[in-house]
Design a protein around this motif. Structure first.
Motif, mmCIF file in Angstrom:
data_model
loop_
_atom_site.group_PDB
_atom_site.id
_atom_site.type_symbol
_atom_site.label_atom_id
_atom_site.label_comp_id
_atom_site.label_asym_id
_atom_site.label_seq_id
_atom_site.Cartn_x
_atom_site.Cartn_y
_atom_site.Cartn_z
ATOM 1 N N SER A 50 28.851 36.134 35.585
ATOM 2 C CA SER A 50 28.600 34.715 35.807
ATOM 3 C C SER A 50 29.864 33.900 35.559
ATOM 4 O O SER A 50 30.219 33.017 36.348
ATOM 5 C CB SER A 50 27.474 34.245 34.889
ATOM 6 O OG SER A 50 27.255 32.872 35.039
ATOM 7 N N LYS A 51 30.575 34.201 34.464
ATOM 8 C CA LYS A 51 31.829 33.497 34.156
ATOM 9 C C LYS A 51 32.880 33.706 35.238
ATOM 10 O O LYS A 51 33.729 32.852 35.467
ATOM 11 C CB LYS A 51 32.387 33.966 32.811
ATOM 12 C CG LYS A 51 31.653 33.378 31.635
ATOM 13 C CD LYS A 51 32.234 33.861 30.325
ATOM 14 C CE LYS A 51 31.407 33.356 29.158
ATOM 15 N NZ LYS A 51 31.825 33.915 27.880
ATOM 16 N N LEU A 52 32.795 34.869 35.909
ATOM 17 C CA LEU A 52 33.738 35.158 36.988
ATOM 18 C C LEU A 52 33.288 34.551 38.316
ATOM 19 O O LEU A 52 33.915 34.772 39.342
ATOM 20 C CB LEU A 52 33.935 36.671 37.127
ATOM 21 C CG LEU A 52 34.686 37.338 35.975
ATOM 22 C CD1 LEU A 52 34.622 38.857 36.091
ATOM 23 C CD2 LEU A 52 36.139 36.870 35.933
ATOM 24 N N GLY A 53 32.176 33.796 38.277
ATOM 25 C CA GLY A 53 31.765 33.043 39.456
ATOM 26 C C GLY A 53 30.637 33.626 40.281
ATOM 27 O O GLY A 53 30.319 33.095 41.347
ATOM 28 N N LEU A 54 30.009 34.685 39.837
ATOM 29 C CA LEU A 54 28.918 35.279 40.603
ATOM 30 C C LEU A 54 27.603 34.579 40.236
ATOM 31 O O LEU A 54 27.050 34.785 39.162
ATOM 32 C CB LEU A 54 28.820 36.784 40.320
ATOM 33 C CG LEU A 54 27.876 37.584 41.205
ATOM 34 C CD1 LEU A 54 28.346 37.546 42.666
ATOM 35 C CD2 LEU A 54 27.806 39.021 40.730
ATOM 36 N N GLU A 55 27.126 33.718 41.152
ATOM 37 C CA GLU A 55 25.926 32.918 40.887
ATOM 38 C C GLU A 55 24.693 33.780 40.647
ATOM 39 O O GLU A 55 23.843 33.435 39.832
ATOM 40 C CB GLU A 55 25.663 31.956 42.045
ATOM 41 C CG GLU A 55 26.582 30.751 42.053
ATOM 42 C CD GLU A 55 26.225 29.788 43.176
ATOM 43 O OE1 GLU A 55 25.030 29.621 43.486
ATOM 44 O OE2 GLU A 55 27.166 29.212 43.742
ATOM 45 N N ASP A 56 24.567 34.878 41.390
ATOM 46 C CA ASP A 56 23.404 35.760 41.236
ATOM 47 C C ASP A 56 23.250 36.229 39.793
ATOM 48 O O ASP A 56 22.134 36.394 39.308
ATOM 49 C CB ASP A 56 23.513 36.988 42.144
ATOM 50 C CG ASP A 56 23.341 36.643 43.609
ATOM 51 O OD1 ASP A 56 22.933 35.508 43.913
ATOM 52 O OD2 ASP A 56 23.606 37.526 44.453
#
Length: 185
Positions: A50-56
């Motif tokens: 999530s912190k790396l930008g993966l919304e799922d």
């Protein structure tokens, strides 16, 4: 199945080692940890993805309640009823057999209704059930209630063997938290 999950876990770990910014590898490794019942590790991987930008990953983390579970009970071993880990296989077979002996099939099955309910239940060291909750409803309240009642009726289960509760980091866990899918068809 256990061997395939172990291989997948190793493959995703290698991918992360090669590229620490590979969000999807964290997400996929989190999913494998979740299947193994390693809630804390799964939550950590989902958070990183999530912190790396993966919304799922953020959506899954919120919807699954896994982060809350990992914080909630650090004195428990989380396992999936269908876990292929040989360490748990014998005990889970005895739990499944006892549930099956106490399972009730509603009239709706004869009429062609079907459903799948996911339940999480705690088995204390002495084999007693201390908590039962529906994780994912079958969509039929009668099916859900019967599934919970069948688990409670099957209690107590055999005493949990010491080797299933051992943990070199904290000493000994106090309970098993088992997640199982139960089908009506």
């Amino acid at each position: 199945l256990f061997g395939m999950r172990k291989k997948a876990l190793n493959a995703y770990t290698r991918s992360i080692e090669n590229d620490p910014q590979f969000a999807k590898a964290y997400f996929k490794r989190g999913a494998v940890h979740e299947k193994f019942g390693n809630q804390k590790e799964a939550a950590e991987d989902y958070k990183k993805a999530s912190k790396l930008g993966l919304e799922d990953a953020e959506i899954h983390l919120k919807d699954s309640g896994i982060e809350e579970q990992s914080k909630k009970d650090k004195e428990a071993v989380y396992i999936n009823m269908n876990d292929g880990d040989p360490k748990y296989r014998g005990y889970l077979k005895s739990v499944y057999a006892k549930i099956k002996e106490n399972w009730d099939y509603p009239e709706a099955i004869k009429e062609g209704f079907s459903g799948k309910v996911s339940i999480e239940f705690n088995i204390e060291k002495d084999g007693s059930v201390s908590d039962t909750k529906i994780v994912s409803s079958s969509g039929n309240t009668v099916f859900d209630k019967i599934a919970v009642a069948s688990i409670k009726k099957a209690s107590p289960f055999p005493e949990v063997p010491d080797e299933l509760l051992e943990n070199s980091k904290i000493g000994e866990y106090k309970r098993l938290i088992i997640k199982g899918n139960f089908n009506y068809n």
